[in-house]
Motif scaffolding. Sequence first.
Motif, PDB file in Angstrom:
ATOM      1  N   MET A 147       0.829  -1.186   0.000  1.00  0.00           N
ATOM      2  CA  MET A 147       0.000   0.000   0.000  1.00  0.00           C
ATOM      3  C   MET A 147       0.874   1.250   0.000  1.00  0.00           C
ATOM      4  SD  MET A 147      -3.188  -1.067   0.058  1.00  0.00           S
ATOM      5  CE  MET A 147      -4.342   0.101   0.715  1.00  0.00           C
ATOM      6  N   LYS A 148       0.361   2.292  -0.602  1.00  0.00           N
ATOM      7  CA  LYS A 148       1.009   3.596  -0.600  1.00  0.00           C
ATOM      8  C   LYS A 148       0.082   4.584   0.090  1.00  0.00           C
ATOM      9  CE  LYS A 148       3.616   2.944  -4.791  1.00  0.00           C
ATOM     10  NZ  LYS A 148       4.483   3.704  -5.649  1.00  0.00           N
ATOM     11  N   THR A 149       0.662   5.650   0.582  1.00  0.00           N
ATOM     12  CA  THR A 149      -0.108   6.739   1.172  1.00  0.00           C
ATOM     13  C   THR A 149      -0.067   7.915   0.212  1.00  0.00           C
ATOM     14  OG1 THR A 149       0.410   6.015   3.411  1.00  0.00           O
ATOM     15  CG2 THR A 149      -0.290   8.300   3.145  1.00  0.00           C
ATOM     16  N   VAL A 150      -1.219   8.517  -0.016  1.00  0.00           N
ATOM     17  CA  VAL A 150      -1.315   9.675  -0.897  1.00  0.00           C
ATOM     18  C   VAL A 150      -1.911  10.829  -0.102  1.00  0.00           C
ATOM     19  CG1 VAL A 150      -2.326  10.617  -3.012  1.00  0.00           C
ATOM     20  CG2 VAL A 150      -1.648   8.210  -2.921  1.00  0.00           C
ATOM     21  N   ILE A 151      -1.256  11.982  -0.174  1.00  0.00           N
ATOM     22  CA  ILE A 151      -1.753  13.192   0.458  1.00  0.00           C
ATOM     23  C   ILE A 151      -2.120  14.174  -0.646  1.00  0.00           C
ATOM     24  CG2 ILE A 151      -1.229  15.108   2.022  1.00  0.00           C
ATOM     25  CD1 ILE A 151       0.861  13.215   3.329  1.00  0.00           C
TER      26      ILE A 151
ATOM     27  N   PRO B 287      -3.606   0.873  -3.350  1.00  0.00           N
ATOM     28  CA  PRO B 287      -2.800  -0.299  -3.673  1.00  0.00           C
ATOM     29  C   PRO B 287      -1.514   0.120  -4.372  1.00  0.00           C
ATOM     30  CG  PRO B 287      -5.086  -0.648  -4.317  1.00  0.00           C
ATOM     31  CD  PRO B 287      -4.942   0.806  -3.936  1.00  0.00           C
ATOM     32  N   ASP B 288      -0.475  -0.654  -4.171  1.00  0.00           N
ATOM     33  CA  ASP B 288       0.824  -0.375  -4.790  1.00  0.00           C
ATOM     34  C   ASP B 288       0.797  -0.846  -6.242  1.00  0.00           C
ATOM     35  OD1 ASP B 288       3.414   0.265  -5.313  1.00  0.00           O
ATOM     36  OD2 ASP B 288       4.302  -1.148  -3.898  1.00  0.00           O
ATOM     37  N   GLU B 289       0.044  -0.118  -7.043  1.00  0.00           N
ATOM     38  CA  GLU B 289      -0.132  -0.438  -8.457  1.00  0.00           C
ATOM     39  C   GLU B 289       0.336   0.768  -9.272  1.00  0.00           C
ATOM     40  OE1 GLU B 289      -3.989  -0.884 -11.293  1.00  0.00           O
ATOM     41  OE2 GLU B 289      -4.037  -2.011  -9.416  1.00  0.00           O
TER      42      GLU B 289
ATOM     43  N   LYS C 298      -4.485   7.417 -12.799  1.00  0.00           N
ATOM     44  CA  LYS C 298      -5.667   6.957 -13.515  1.00  0.00           C
ATOM     45  C   LYS C 298      -6.934   7.417 -12.799  1.00  0.00           C
ATOM     46  CE  LYS C 298      -7.931   2.689 -14.967  1.00  0.00           C
ATOM     47  NZ  LYS C 298      -7.870   1.223 -14.930  1.00  0.00           N
ATOM     48  N   VAL C 299      -6.956   7.283 -11.483  1.00  0.00           N
ATOM     49  CA  VAL C 299      -8.126   7.689 -10.693  1.00  0.00           C
ATOM     50  C   VAL C 299      -8.362   9.193 -10.843  1.00  0.00           C
ATOM     51  CG1 VAL C 299      -8.949   7.982  -8.316  1.00  0.00           C
ATOM     52  CG2 VAL C 299      -7.987   5.791  -9.038  1.00  0.00           C
ATOM     53  N   MET C 300      -7.309   9.983 -10.705  1.00  0.00           N
ATOM     54  CA  MET C 300      -7.457  11.440 -10.749  1.00  0.00           C
ATOM     55  C   MET C 300      -7.810  11.963 -12.141  1.00  0.00           C
ATOM     56  SD  MET C 300      -7.254  12.620  -7.729  1.00  0.00           S
ATOM     57  CE  MET C 300      -7.016  14.369  -8.001  1.00  0.00           C
ATOM     58  N   SER C 301      -7.398  11.251 -13.192  1.00  0.00           N
ATOM     59  CA  SER C 301      -7.655  11.736 -14.549  1.00  0.00           C
ATOM     60  C   SER C 301      -8.986  11.247 -15.113  1.00  0.00           C
ATOM     61  CB  SER C 301      -6.508  11.329 -15.483  1.00  0.00           C
ATOM     62  OG  SER C 301      -6.448   9.917 -15.603  1.00  0.00           O
ATOM     63  N   ASP C 302      -9.721  10.443 -14.345  1.00  0.00           N
ATOM     64  CA  ASP C 302     -11.022   9.975 -14.791  1.00  0.00           C
ATOM     65  C   ASP C 302     -11.914  11.177 -15.104  1.00  0.00           C
ATOM     66  OD1 ASP C 302     -14.008   9.345 -13.739  1.00  0.00           O
ATOM     67  OD2 ASP C 302     -13.137   7.570 -14.699  1.00  0.00           O
TER      68      ASP C 302
ATOM     69  N   VAL D 261      -9.030   2.496  -3.298  1.00  0.00           N
ATOM     70  CA  VAL D 261      -8.568   3.741  -2.678  1.00  0.00           C
ATOM     71  C   VAL D 261      -9.387   3.962  -1.411  1.00  0.00           C
ATOM     72  CG1 VAL D 261      -8.323   6.227  -2.964  1.00  0.00           C
ATOM     73  CG2 VAL D 261      -7.890   4.704  -4.901  1.00  0.00           C
ATOM     74  N   GLN D 262      -8.692   4.064  -0.275  1.00  0.00           N
ATOM     75  CA  GLN D 262      -9.368   4.216   1.014  1.00  0.00           C
ATOM     76  C   GLN D 262      -9.014   5.554   1.648  1.00  0.00           C
ATOM     77  OE1 GLN D 262      -7.980   0.961   3.379  1.00  0.00           O
ATOM     78  NE2 GLN D 262      -8.904  -0.586   2.073  1.00  0.00           N
ATOM     79  N   LEU D 263     -10.029   6.312   2.018  1.00  0.00           N
ATOM     80  CA  LEU D 263      -9.819   7.572   2.723  1.00  0.00           C
ATOM     81  C   LEU D 263      -9.415   7.266   4.157  1.00  0.00           C
ATOM     82  CD1 LEU D 263     -10.048  10.698   2.781  1.00  0.00           C
ATOM     83  CD2 LEU D 263     -12.409  10.374   3.566  1.00  0.00           C
ATOM     84  N   LYS D 264      -8.288   7.825   4.581  1.00  0.00           N
ATOM     85  CA  LYS D 264      -7.801   7.628   5.948  1.00  0.00           C
ATOM     86  C   LYS D 264      -7.974   8.872   6.799  1.00  0.00           C
ATOM     87  CE  LYS D 264      -6.708   3.406   5.596  1.00  0.00           C
ATOM     88  NZ  LYS D 264      -7.393   2.413   6.416  1.00  0.00           N
ATOM     89  N   GLY D 265      -8.130  10.032   6.156  1.00  0.00           N
ATOM     90  CA  GLY D 265      -8.319  11.254   6.917  1.00  0.00           C
ATOM     91  C   GLY D 265      -8.681  12.412   6.011  1.00  0.00           C
ATOM     92  N   LEU D 266      -9.520  13.290   6.522  1.00  0.00           N
ATOM     93  CA  LEU D 266      -9.932  14.511   5.819  1.00  0.00           C
ATOM     94  C   LEU D 266      -9.764  15.654   6.798  1.00  0.00           C
ATOM     95  CD1 LEU D 266     -11.228  16.041   3.448  1.00  0.00           C
ATOM     96  CD2 LEU D 266     -13.464  15.430   4.402  1.00  0.00           C
TER      97      LEU D 266
END
Length: 90
Positions: free
Chosen positions: A1-5, A54-56, A62-66, A32-37
Amino acid sequence: MKTVIVQHEVKNFAEWKKIFDADQPNLAKVGVQLKGLYKSDTNANEVTMIFEIPDEPGLFDKVMSDPQRQAAMKNGGVVSAPAISILNKV
């Protein structure tokens, strides 16, 4: 897994949050799981989101450019380009 901010400013937090919340099931479908807002202490319309993904390779791009997500961000009142950090746990 990776963390994205992800950080960006919105016109109106309450309006943006409705659209953001409605998109969470779509994000969950691709892992994609939200861990904090968070809202900035000095600007209630500046938001920070922390996700685990996921570490993909290329998944978050891809998610952001949808096109539907891009339209939702625009309709939600995102007014600044998102600052995105993708982090690997060490």
